[in-house]
Motif scaffolding. Structure first.
Motif, PDB file in Angstrom:
ATOM      1  N   SER A  53       0.835  -1.222   0.000  1.00  0.00           N
ATOM      2  CA  SER A  53       0.000   0.000   0.000  1.00  0.00           C
ATOM      3  C   SER A  53       0.860   1.258   0.000  1.00  0.00           C
ATOM      4  O   SER A  53       0.474   2.280  -0.584  1.00  0.00           O
ATOM      5  CB  SER A  53      -0.945   0.022   1.209  1.00  0.00           C
ATOM      6  N   ILE A  77     -10.823   3.004  -7.835  1.00  0.00           N
ATOM      7  CA  ILE A  77      -9.420   2.545  -7.782  1.00  0.00           C
ATOM      8  C   ILE A  77      -9.431   1.042  -8.005  1.00  0.00           C
ATOM      9  O   ILE A  77     -10.116   0.297  -7.286  1.00  0.00           O
ATOM     10  CB  ILE A  77      -8.746   2.831  -6.426  1.00  0.00           C
ATOM     11  N   LEU A  79      -6.704  -1.862  -7.932  1.00  0.00           N
ATOM     12  CA  LEU A  79      -5.306  -2.108  -7.567  1.00  0.00           C
ATOM     13  C   LEU A  79      -4.960  -3.557  -7.894  1.00  0.00           C
ATOM     14  O   LEU A  79      -5.488  -4.490  -7.272  1.00  0.00           O
ATOM     15  CB  LEU A  79      -5.089  -1.815  -6.079  1.00  0.00           C
ATOM     16  N   ALA A  92      -6.493  -1.695  -1.960  1.00  0.00           N
ATOM     17  CA  ALA A  92      -7.018  -0.504  -2.660  1.00  0.00           C
ATOM     18  C   ALA A  92      -7.762   0.420  -1.706  1.00  0.00           C
ATOM     19  O   ALA A  92      -7.733   1.648  -1.875  1.00  0.00           O
ATOM     20  CB  ALA A  92      -7.951  -0.936  -3.796  1.00  0.00           C
ATOM     21  N   GLN A  96      -7.268   4.277  -0.996  1.00  0.00           N
ATOM     22  CA  GLN A  96      -8.428   5.168  -1.113  1.00  0.00           C
ATOM     23  C   GLN A  96      -8.467   6.160   0.052  1.00  0.00           C
ATOM     24  O   GLN A  96      -8.576   7.379  -0.137  1.00  0.00           O
ATOM     25  CB  GLN A  96      -9.715   4.343  -1.136  1.00  0.00           C
ATOM     26  N   ALA A 106     -13.271   1.007  -4.444  1.00  0.00           N
ATOM     27  CA  ALA A 106     -11.856   0.643  -4.550  1.00  0.00           C
ATOM     28  C   ALA A 106     -11.745  -0.839  -4.261  1.00  0.00           C
ATOM     29  O   ALA A 106     -12.283  -1.326  -3.265  1.00  0.00           O
ATOM     30  CB  ALA A 106     -11.025   1.448  -3.553  1.00  0.00           C
ATOM     31  N   ASP A 108      -9.201  -4.686  -5.039  1.00  0.00           N
ATOM     32  CA  ASP A 108      -7.994  -5.318  -5.578  1.00  0.00           C
ATOM     33  C   ASP A 108      -8.383  -6.292  -6.675  1.00  0.00           C
ATOM     34  O   ASP A 108      -9.485  -6.861  -6.670  1.00  0.00           O
ATOM     35  CB  ASP A 108      -7.246  -6.113  -4.488  1.00  0.00           C
TER      36      ASP A 108
END
Ligand code: UT7
Length: 323
Positions: A53, A77, A79, A92, A96, A106, A108
Motif C-alpha cells: 500500500s 481505484i 489495484l 485498494a 483510497q 476501490a 484489488d
C-alpha cells in the motif's frame, strides 16, 4: 461514444537497490548468469515495514499530480496485486483512504503479472458502462516477501515497485486516431497452474507461501501467447503492427520481450525495456515501464502504445492505447 483517456501516470520504487553481485555473495549465482538469461542487472527491494500500500500510494500520488487531479476527483481505484498488505480488506481501500477519496469504489484485482492489463480492461469497461468517471489503475507488488531466498532459480528474478495511471471517460468520435483505450484482450488457462504459483494461502495452508516456477515452461507459453494476444488486440482495433509507436511489455525476461518485438517486426528502439533496472515486478512492471518512457519523453500524447503481459494462472492479456 465514451473513451477512457489517460490523464497521467506515476511510479515509485523502494530506495534500496540490490545488484546481481550482491546476490552472488549470498547464493550460488553470478551477474553473468542472471544478465545472460534474463537481462536483469538489479532490482529494488522494499524496506522492513514498507508495504504494497505504501508503494501504491506513492505511485498514485505521482499519477494524480501528473494528471493535475487529486484524490477527491476519483470514483474508482483498481489495484492489481498478488501481494496485498492483508488477506482482507483490499489494499485498494487503504490507498483510497490515504488519497482522501471518500466516494466511489476501490478493490484489488488478482491476475499476477497480467494484473495491470486486467486492471486497465476492467476500469475501461466500468467507465464505458457508466459505473465510473475517473479511475486510477495501480499495479503494486512486494514480491520480495513471497520469494524463497534459498531458491536461486526464482529469487534472482523479481523486485518490488508500483506504477499507476489515471483514466477519465471522455466523449469522442471513437476512431482509432482518437486518444484513449482502443481495445483490450484477456485470457487465462487454469490448466497451467502448476508451472507458476505460490504454495500457500489463507484457505489452503493458512500461510503466505512462496513462489514456485518452472521457468522454461512459463517461457514457452509466454512467447507463444504474447505473440497471439498482441495480434488479437491489434485486429480488434483494426490496426497493424506497423502502426505501433511503442510496445510496453511485461518485464520478466529480455529474451521474451525481444521475441515479441521481433514477431511484430518492431525496431528495438520502439520497445520499452526496464527489466535491467527493475527486474520482474509482476503487476507493477508495465506501469513502471510506461512511466519511465512517458517521463523521459519517448511516449507522447497521441502515440499508439501496446501493453501486454503474462503470469501465474496462466493469465495474460493486452491493451492498445492511443496515449
Ligand atoms: O512474470 C511471470 C512470467 N515469468 C516468466 O516469464 C519467466 C519465464 N522464464 C524465464 O525467464 C527463464 O526460464 C528463467 C530465467 C527463469 C531460467 O532460464 P533458463 O534458460 O530457462 O534456465 P533453466 O531454468 O533451464 O536453468 C539452466 C541452468 C540450470 O542448471 P543445469 O540444470 O543446466 O545444470 C539451473 O540450475 O541454470 C541453473 N540456474 C542458475 N545458475 C546460476 C538456475 N538459476 C540459476 C541462478 N544462477 N540464479
Amino acid at each position: 461514444m465514451i473513451r477512457s483517456v489517460v490523464q497521467g501516470c506515476g511510479a515509485y520504487l523502494p530506495e534500496r537497490i540490490v545488484t546481481n553481485d550482491e546476490l552472488a555473495k549470498k547464493m550460488e549465482t553470478s551477474d553473468e548468469w542472471i544478465q545472460q538469461r534474463t537481462g536483469i542487472k538489479q532490482r529494488h527491494i522494499a524496506a522492513d515495514g514498507e508495504f504494497t500500500s505504501h508503494l501504491a500510494l506513492k505511485a498514485a500520488e505521482r499519477a494524480l499530480a501528473h494528471a493535475g487531479l487529486d484524490g477527491a476527483d476519483l470514483d474508482l481505484i483498481v489495484l492489481a496485486t498478488a501481494t496485498p498488505d492483508e488477506t482482507f480488506p483490499a489494499t485498494a481501500t487503504v490507498v483510497q483512504k490515504a488519497l482522501g477519496m471518500h466516494k466511489g469504489a476501490a478493490f484489488d484485482l488478482q491476475a499476477v503479472c497480467a494484473g495491470f492489463v486486467y486492471g486497465v480492461s476492467v476500469a475501461d469497461s466500468m467507465i464505458k458502462n457508466g459505473l465510473a468517471g475517473t479511475a486510477m489503475v495501480i499495479g503494486a507488488e512486494t514480491f520480495s516477501r513471497i520469494l524463497d531466498w534459498n531458491d536461486r532459480g526464482t529469487c534472482v528474478l523479481f523486485g518490488d515497485g508500483a506504477g499507476a495511471i489515471v483514466l477519465k471517460g471522455e466523449q469522442g468520435a471513437g476512431t482509432s486516431a482518437d486518444r484513449g483505450i482502443l481495445a483490450n484482450a484477456l485470457h487465462s488457462d487454469g490448466r497451467q497452474h502448476d508451472i507458476l504459483y505460490v504454495d500457500g494461502g489463507p484457505s489452503s495452508t493458512r500461510t503466505t507461501g512462496f513462489l514456485r516456477m518452472e521457468g522454461k515452461e512459463v517461457f514457452k507459453h509466454a512467447v507463444v501467447n504474447m505473440a497471439a494476444v498482441v495480434g488479437e488486440v491489434l485486429g480488434k482495433a483494426g490496426l497493424e503492427a506497423k502502426d505501433i509507436d511503442w510496445l510496453v511489455p511485461h518485464q520478466a525476461n529480455k529474451r521474451i520481450i525481444d521475441s515479441t518485438g521481433r514477431k511484430l517486426g518492431l525496431a528495438p528502439e520502439k520497445v520499452v525495456v526496464t527489466v535491467d533496472k527493475h527486474a520482474n515486478t509482476s503487476a507493477a512492471s508495465i506501469p513502471l515501464a510506461l512511466d519511465t518512457a512517458v517521463k523521459d519523453g519517448r511516449i507522447k500524447k497521441g502515440d499508439l502504445t501496446l501493453l501486454e503481459g503474462i503470469g501465474g494462472g496462466l493469465a495474460w492479456g493486452a491493451s492498445l492505447i492511443r496515449w
